[in-house]
Design an enzyme around this catalytic site. Sequence first.
Site, PDB file in Angstrom:
ATOM      1  N   ASN A  44       0.808  -1.212   0.000  1.00  0.00           N
ATOM      2  CA  ASN A  44       0.000   0.000   0.000  1.00  0.00           C
ATOM      3  C   ASN A  44       0.848   1.273   0.000  1.00  0.00           C
ATOM      4  O   ASN A  44       2.074   1.226   0.090  1.00  0.00           O
ATOM      5  CB  ASN A  44      -0.954  -0.018   1.193  1.00  0.00           C
ATOM      6  CG  ASN A  44      -2.147  -0.902   0.906  1.00  0.00           C
ATOM      7  OD1 ASN A  44      -2.956  -0.589   0.042  1.00  0.00           O
ATOM      8  ND2 ASN A  44      -2.245  -2.018   1.606  1.00  0.00           N
TER       9      ASN A  44
ATOM     10  N   HIS B 107      22.702  -0.220  11.313  1.00  0.00           N
ATOM     11  CA  HIS B 107      23.979   0.466  11.539  1.00  0.00           C
ATOM     12  C   HIS B 107      24.627  -0.042  12.820  1.00  0.00           C
ATOM     13  O   HIS B 107      23.952  -0.394  13.777  1.00  0.00           O
ATOM     14  CB  HIS B 107      23.761   1.975  11.687  1.00  0.00           C
ATOM     15  CG  HIS B 107      23.445   2.664  10.416  1.00  0.00           C
ATOM     16  ND1 HIS B 107      24.407   3.053   9.527  1.00  0.00           N
ATOM     17  CD2 HIS B 107      22.263   3.023   9.871  1.00  0.00           C
ATOM     18  CE1 HIS B 107      23.844   3.644   8.493  1.00  0.00           C
ATOM     19  NE2 HIS B 107      22.541   3.632   8.678  1.00  0.00           N
TER      20      HIS B 107
ATOM     21  N   THR C  67      11.011  -7.267  16.088  1.00  0.00           N
ATOM     22  CA  THR C  67      12.457  -7.397  16.266  1.00  0.00           C
ATOM     23  C   THR C  67      12.900  -8.852  16.371  1.00  0.00           C
ATOM     24  O   THR C  67      14.091  -9.125  16.424  1.00  0.00           O
ATOM     25  CB  THR C  67      12.909  -6.656  17.545  1.00  0.00           C
ATOM     26  OG1 THR C  67      12.244  -7.228  18.676  1.00  0.00           O
ATOM     27  CG2 THR C  67      12.597  -5.162  17.448  1.00  0.00           C
TER      28      THR C  67
END
Length: 186
Positions: A82, A113, A164
């Site tokens: 979407n 990072h 996560t």
Amino acid sequence: MPWLYFSMKPKQAAWARRWQQEVHAHLARMEAVTIDPSAFVAPQARIFAEPTREIEIRAGAAVAADAFLHGPIVVGEGVGINARVTIDGGSAGVVIGANTRIATGTTIFAFDHGIAPDELVRNQRCRSRGIRVGCDVWIGANAGITDGVTIGDHAVVGMGSVVTRDVPDWAIVAGAPAAVIGDRRR
């Protein structure tokens, strides 16, 4: 709107197919993309695919306006991406299984990072483990998926969740960080 494209009457579908052929051809000239002729890509979608960061959009998939895709990415059959979804494949890539739906504002980043304290963040190396999203998954609006995660088949990710860790097949997850709150079969 992608759903309008797939539900058009034959008269409208004829011109719309020609229009999509032009959109696909333009992207193929500019980027390292492979787009199935039956897929829909809004001309306002932002598709970036260098050689080694290819994007494949399979049959019946749809990419809405203002979506941002940076390869490597494989968009499975019948997937719906979407508006304002951001997917960056890092170097390891993102694979999205068939018939998955990704709601507006979702972010999927297959890189991260370094954060060592003795060096500026901007100077630290990125790592990329990749992301796998199973088949028949629903990812709610404004969810975030982090590098290294696998989302199992038939799972649901609640609106605004931050994933996560891996999500099992059929699990319903929500929260930040996302946790299992249910099973889609029950």
